[in-house]
Design a protein around this motif. Structure first.
Motif, PDB file in Angstrom:
ATOM      1  N   SER A  64       0.854  -1.181   0.000  1.00 29.64           N
ATOM      2  CA  SER A  64       0.000   0.000   0.000  1.00 29.64           C
ATOM      3  C   SER A  64       0.886   1.226   0.000  1.00 29.64           C
ATOM      4  O   SER A  64       1.947   1.238   0.633  1.00 29.64           O
ATOM      5  CB  SER A  64      -0.902  -0.001   1.233  1.00 29.64           C
ATOM      6  N   SER A  66       0.124   5.577  -0.046  1.00 29.45           N
ATOM      7  CA  SER A  66      -0.787   6.707  -0.179  1.00 29.45           C
ATOM      8  C   SER A  66      -0.170   7.917   0.496  1.00 29.45           C
ATOM      9  O   SER A  66       0.754   7.785   1.304  1.00 29.45           O
ATOM     10  CB  SER A  66      -2.150   6.387   0.439  1.00 29.45           C
ATOM     11  N   PRO A  72      -4.378   7.829  -2.859  1.00 29.53           N
ATOM     12  CA  PRO A  72      -3.545   6.732  -3.341  1.00 29.53           C
ATOM     13  C   PRO A  72      -2.398   7.220  -4.225  1.00 29.53           C
ATOM     14  O   PRO A  72      -2.537   8.189  -4.962  1.00 29.53           O
ATOM     15  CB  PRO A  72      -4.511   5.852  -4.136  1.00 29.53           C
ATOM     16  N   HIS A 126      -1.401  -5.370  -4.761  1.00 31.12           N
ATOM     17  CA  HIS A 126      -1.870  -4.124  -4.173  1.00 31.12           C
ATOM     18  C   HIS A 126      -3.064  -4.388  -3.267  1.00 31.12           C
ATOM     19  O   HIS A 126      -3.996  -5.099  -3.633  1.00 31.12           O
ATOM     20  CB  HIS A 126      -2.265  -3.132  -5.278  1.00 31.12           C
ATOM     21  N   PRO A 128      -4.981  -1.767  -0.501  1.00 32.41           N
ATOM     22  CA  PRO A 128      -4.962  -0.511   0.265  1.00 32.41           C
ATOM     23  C   PRO A 128      -5.017  -0.766   1.764  1.00 32.41           C
ATOM     24  O   PRO A 128      -5.702  -1.666   2.240  1.00 32.41           O
ATOM     25  CB  PRO A 128      -6.223   0.207  -0.207  1.00 32.41           C
TER      26      PRO A 128
END
Length: 167
Positions: A64, A66, A72, A126, A128
């Motif tokens: 992740s 961001s 992101p 991926h 998040p």
């Protein structure tokens, strides 16, 4: 049976492992192996006021990345972005390649020597993850830099067993 313990087992304080080499804090001011992840804060290459909160989980290698505002990263879609590669590289400087590989459960090939070798031995995906916890830990560490220099115990550290030994 030998009941003699090594000297380090007789203390309540944990040894701090010094970094293998000095790190460039401007690139990645905060790197840690914690909560089952390699995680940290990485500076933006284009905006001095922006940082990225990046992480890679142990075993699954879910990653992740961001901004500190939970936007992101545009580069962390199907593969690791430059922030994640920087995080890996700086973790290797901090902890050493073998320790990072062990923590992330990555089998390194013969002759592996770099973060590139480590990331190419993973099968990342991926996923998040909230950045707030990591960013809060980073801000907490920064707040300690603002404390005045003193030899007196810091109240927040009073619960550490080693704090009692500091006089």
């Amino acid at each position: 049976m030998n009941d003699v313990k090594p000297p380090w087992e007789e203390h309540s304080a944990v040894r701090v492992v010094p970094p293998t080499r000095p790190r460039k804090l401007a690139k990645a001011p905060f790197v840690e192996l914690a909560d089952g992840r390699l995680q940290g804060v990485v500076s933006s290459g284009s905006d001095i006021e922006r940082v990225y909160v990046s992480s890679i989980t142990a075993r699954e290698h879910a990653f992740s990345c961001s901004t500190n505002n939970n936007r992101p990263c545009g580069g962390a879609r199907g593969s690791l972005c430059k922030h994640l590669q920087t995080l890996v590289d700086e973790a290797i400087v901090q902890y050493g390649l073998d320790q990072v590989a062990r923590y992330l459960h990555v089998e390194l090939g013969e002759g592996a020597q770099s973060g590139w070798d480590l990331t190419h031995a993973m099968h990342p995906r991926h996923e998040p993850a909230p950045a707030a916890t990591v960013f809060s830990r980073f801000l907490r560490h920064l707040s300690y830099l603002e404390l005045p220099a003193t030899t007196a115990p810091v109240a927040e550290f009073a619960w550490f067993p080693a704090a009692a030994a500091v006089r």
